[in-house]
Design a protein around this motif. Structure first.
Motif, mmCIF file in Angstrom:
data_model
loop_
_atom_site.group_PDB
_atom_site.id
_atom_site.type_symbol
_atom_site.label_atom_id
_atom_site.label_comp_id
_atom_site.label_asym_id
_atom_site.label_seq_id
_atom_site.Cartn_x
_atom_site.Cartn_y
_atom_site.Cartn_z
ATOM 1 N N MET A 29 4.529 63.997 -15.516
ATOM 2 C CA MET A 29 3.974 63.921 -16.967
ATOM 3 C C MET A 29 3.999 62.399 -17.109
ATOM 4 O O MET A 29 4.196 61.409 -16.425
ATOM 5 C CB MET A 29 5.514 64.092 -17.847
ATOM 6 C CG MET A 29 5.341 63.850 -19.391
ATOM 7 S SD MET A 29 6.688 64.356 -20.465
ATOM 8 C CE MET A 29 6.148 64.089 -21.986
ATOM 9 N N GLU A 30 3.153 62.311 -18.017
ATOM 10 C CA GLU A 30 2.585 60.728 -18.113
ATOM 11 C C GLU A 30 3.057 60.097 -19.458
ATOM 12 O O GLU A 30 2.861 60.728 -20.440
ATOM 13 C CB GLU A 30 1.138 60.753 -18.558
ATOM 14 C CG GLU A 30 0.323 59.103 -18.436
ATOM 15 C CD GLU A 30 -1.291 59.047 -18.549
ATOM 16 O OE1 GLU A 30 -1.669 58.279 -18.907
ATOM 17 O OE2 GLU A 30 -1.883 60.317 -18.391
ATOM 18 N N TYR A 31 3.695 58.975 -19.335
ATOM 19 C CA TYR A 31 4.049 58.071 -20.399
ATOM 20 C C TYR A 31 3.155 56.890 -20.810
ATOM 21 O O TYR A 31 2.920 56.117 -19.775
ATOM 22 C CB TYR A 31 5.448 57.679 -20.358
ATOM 23 C CG TYR A 31 6.411 58.695 -20.002
ATOM 24 C CD1 TYR A 31 7.413 59.438 -21.234
ATOM 25 C CD2 TYR A 31 6.658 59.361 -18.839
ATOM 26 C CE1 TYR A 31 7.885 60.237 -20.763
ATOM 27 C CE2 TYR A 31 7.741 60.321 -18.594
ATOM 28 C CZ TYR A 31 8.509 60.796 -19.522
ATOM 29 O OH TYR A 31 9.016 61.809 -19.411
ATOM 30 N N ASN A 72 11.635 52.791 -16.300
ATOM 31 C CA ASN A 72 12.657 53.563 -16.982
ATOM 32 C C ASN A 72 12.228 54.944 -17.353
ATOM 33 O O ASN A 72 13.221 56.053 -17.716
ATOM 34 C CB ASN A 72 13.520 52.986 -17.817
ATOM 35 C CG ASN A 72 14.326 51.915 -17.001
ATOM 36 O OD1 ASN A 72 14.586 51.900 -15.845
ATOM 37 N ND2 ASN A 72 14.805 50.774 -17.686
ATOM 38 N N LEU A 73 11.261 55.100 -17.848
ATOM 39 C CA LEU A 73 10.680 56.594 -18.707
ATOM 40 C C LEU A 73 10.308 57.381 -17.531
ATOM 41 O O LEU A 73 10.302 58.765 -18.208
ATOM 42 C CB LEU A 73 9.284 56.216 -19.203
ATOM 43 C CG LEU A 73 9.393 55.072 -20.395
ATOM 44 C CD1 LEU A 73 7.840 54.857 -21.290
ATOM 45 C CD2 LEU A 73 10.354 55.504 -21.538
ATOM 46 N N TYR A 74 10.054 57.152 -16.363
ATOM 47 C CA TYR A 74 9.787 58.093 -15.470
ATOM 48 C C TYR A 74 10.919 58.403 -14.392
ATOM 49 O O TYR A 74 11.702 57.631 -13.813
ATOM 50 C CB TYR A 74 8.841 57.747 -14.293
ATOM 51 C CG TYR A 74 7.216 57.546 -15.092
ATOM 52 C CD1 TYR A 74 6.346 58.382 -14.720
ATOM 53 C CD2 TYR A 74 6.903 56.371 -15.924
ATOM 54 C CE1 TYR A 74 4.782 58.315 -15.099
ATOM 55 C CE2 TYR A 74 5.746 56.485 -16.555
ATOM 56 C CZ TYR A 74 4.664 57.394 -16.413
ATOM 57 O OH TYR A 74 3.452 57.233 -16.845
ATOM 58 N N HIS A 75 11.100 59.606 -14.200
ATOM 59 C CA HIS A 75 12.263 60.282 -13.017
ATOM 60 C C HIS A 75 11.361 60.700 -11.987
ATOM 61 O O HIS A 75 11.171 61.974 -11.594
ATOM 62 C CB HIS A 75 12.915 61.234 -13.779
ATOM 63 C CG HIS A 75 13.725 60.821 -15.085
ATOM 64 N ND1 HIS A 75 14.657 60.043 -14.815
ATOM 65 C CD2 HIS A 75 13.286 60.782 -16.367
ATOM 66 C CE1 HIS A 75 15.083 59.769 -16.177
ATOM 67 N NE2 HIS A 75 14.312 60.345 -16.953
ATOM 68 N N ASP A 107 0.240 59.814 -14.113
ATOM 69 C CA ASP A 107 0.632 61.058 -14.124
ATOM 70 C C ASP A 107 1.272 61.133 -12.651
ATOM 71 O O ASP A 107 1.356 62.326 -12.156
ATOM 72 C CB ASP A 107 -0.320 62.085 -14.344
ATOM 73 C CG ASP A 107 -1.640 62.077 -13.610
ATOM 74 O OD1 ASP A 107 -1.927 60.959 -12.935
ATOM 75 O OD2 ASP A 107 -2.368 62.989 -13.482
ATOM 76 N N GLU A 108 1.273 60.005 -11.871
ATOM 77 C CA GLU A 108 1.811 60.009 -10.594
ATOM 78 C C GLU A 108 3.175 60.643 -10.327
ATOM 79 O O GLU A 108 3.848 60.518 -11.321
ATOM 80 C CB GLU A 108 1.529 58.627 -9.648
ATOM 81 C CG GLU A 108 0.128 58.202 -9.396
ATOM 82 C CD GLU A 108 -0.444 57.454 -10.629
ATOM 83 O OE1 GLU A 108 -1.675 57.009 -10.561
ATOM 84 O OE2 GLU A 108 0.085 57.277 -11.855
ATOM 85 N N GLU A 109 3.333 61.155 -9.250
ATOM 86 C CA GLU A 109 4.638 61.997 -8.928
ATOM 87 C C GLU A 109 5.584 61.080 -8.109
ATOM 88 O O GLU A 109 6.606 61.611 -7.853
ATOM 89 C CB GLU A 109 4.405 63.229 -8.451
ATOM 90 C CG GLU A 109 3.656 64.018 -9.393
ATOM 91 C CD GLU A 109 2.895 65.405 -8.588
ATOM 92 O OE1 GLU A 109 2.866 66.311 -9.173
ATOM 93 O OE2 GLU A 109 2.528 65.045 -7.371
#
Length: 463
Positions: free
Chosen positions: A1-3, A107-110, A161-163
């Motif tokens: 998911m992209e933030y 911090n938005l990305y897991h 949108d990188e993982e």
């Protein structure tokens, strides 16, 4: 998911002030150099020791910047009136503002984050790890030399949108990696080795180890540390700290969790076997040199930590592409092999490159070597040590450029190299003239020096 983060997020995280414009503007397409700025980008006015880029805000707006983040300037009213749609933000410190915003965005990305540091081999290891991870994830990795207090936050702010992220961390002194790791908050921390790069600033290899270990300050409490078991200081650190961290070791030394064996070095690559959990696998590496075998073992350790199947990890290593100017293989105009490794130089990387060239089957081996910088009081000793490696690897012709290289030349001669096969040059132009006269089709030429010596100029002149 992209933030997406916005100008509002920037202001809130850095205590900034909106002078005019749209606080909901998405904070992306960033540029820190007005010479490269393109229409629609956001200009960042970084301040250096001698220059404040924020003073160039009018130039940035003229070139089409849609927003400017500035410090230490008073924006002229007539400029605001001339560019009414431009967003202008004032912050106390642009570098710190980018760091705070990058930390917020992280911090938005897991997603899994791998951070890499070490005295030598960070970039090539980063590239190899990213290639392995790309078999499973869409990967964002550090580009070029974006591994410092400015480059790392800008890399994180590029996250879409990188993982997974693979981030390189460089340093010159204590405290620098501490800042970077608190932004990155890695799940896996990799330390490739502890050598002599920046020893002039830090005073000892033990201090370099201490500075590199700052990477652990931001590590996820459940995170994994990956270290080179062949490196003496890291080996000792592992033996002392193995009860305190989840550590994976790699290396050619028995006892490594990821153990390399039976390495074969060729002109266009290397092969080895790797033992993982008592299983043996064949590894094919598209770049030559023992240090790339080590890098591949490191990448396999990271793959193991992220539960990437071994077959995919091996495919990632086979498909790995090296960043330009690092052990880049080229052909000269008359067909000689050129090993272009002129991005940077310290004793450990010099030793590795000479060792690689020394093992090649080419009829004649030429080393064009320049000064290694930032060595302080250790400069003479470390240039002498490179001279020993030149002689040990039976280099047929040594061409030296710079001031400190005289110690390298003297030591190579003392260790048995023919005096007539050692040539001292004042500049790159002299080295180019020698190569144009001397170069033969069956030769291999190593180009290596600290980046500021601009050895890329030599490479461009002969290929």
């Amino acid at each position: 998911m992209e933030y997406k983060v916005t100008i509002k997020d920037l202001i809130e995280n850095s205590n900034g002030k909106l002078i005019q414009g749209n606080q909901n503007l998405v904070f992306e397409n960033l540029c820190k150099d007005t010479r490269e700025l393109q229409q629609g980008q956001i200009y960042l006015g970084f301040q250096g020791e001698k220059f404040n880029g924020s003073t160039l805000y009018e130039q940035a707006l003229e070139k089409g910047a849609i927003a400017c983040v500035l410090q230490g300037v008073e924006v002229k009213q007539e400029v605001l009136q001339k560019y009414p749609s431009a967003t202008i933000v004032l912050v106390e410190n642009v570098v710190k503002a980018m760091q705070k915003l990058a930390s917020y965005k992280r911090n938005l990305y897991h997603i899994p984050v791998v951070a890499i540091t070490g005295s030598v081999g960070k970039t090539s290891t980063k590239d190899m790890i990213a290639s392995v991870l790309s078999q499973k994830y869409k990967v964002l990795k550090t580009q070029g030399n974006y591994n410092n207090e400015i480059g790392l936050p800008l890399t994180v702010l590029n996250l879409k949108d990188e993982e997974a992220m693979v981030l390189e961390m460089g340093m010159n002194s204590f405290g620098e990696i501490s800042v970077l790791t608190h932004i990155a908050k890695p799940d896996i921390a990799v330390i490739t080795n502890i050598g002599t790069a920046h020893i002039g600033m830090l005073g000892s290899r033990e201090n370099i180890l201490k500075a590199k270990l700052e990477i652990l300050e931001g590590l996820n409490p459940q995170g994994i540390v990956v270290v080179n078991y062949d490196n003496d200081l890291l080996h000792n650190w592992y033996e002392t700290e193995k009860a305190n961290y989840h550590i994976l070791t790699y290396g050619l030394q028995e006892g490594s969790d990821i153990l390399g064996k039976n390495a074969i070095f060729q002109e266009n690559g290397s092969k080895c076997q790797v033992v993982v959990n008592h299983n043996i696998y064949d590894v094919s590496i598209p770049v030559g040199g023992e240090h790339f075998v080590s890098n591949s073992l490191c990448a396999i350790a990271v793959a193991k930590a992220l539960e990437i199947p071994m077959e995919e990890a091996l495919k990632g290593i086979k498909e790995f592409e090296l960043t330009k100017k690092r052990m880049e293989m080229k052909k000269s105009k008359n067909g000689a092999m050129i090993v272009n490794d002129c991005y940077n130089a310290n004793y450990d990387s010099m030793k590795a490159a000479l060792d690689y060239v020394g093992k090649l089957p080419n009829k004649r081996k030429i080393a064009v070597l320049g000064d290694m910088l930032e060595l302080g009081e250790y400069s003479k000793e470390l240039h002498q040590k490179v001279g020993k490696e030149v002689a040990k690897n039976k280099i047929n012709l040594l061409i030296c450029v710079g001031k400190e290289v005289k110690y390298m030349a003297e030591q190579a001669e003392e260790d048995g190299m023919d005096h007539n096969a050692i040539l001292l040059c004042k500049n790159n132009e002299e080295a180019i003239e020698i190569l144009k006269k001397e170069l033969q089709p069956e030769d291999v030429v190593l180009l290596k020096a600290s980046n500021s010596l601009n050895f890329a100029q030599i490479c461009e002149a002969i290929v």
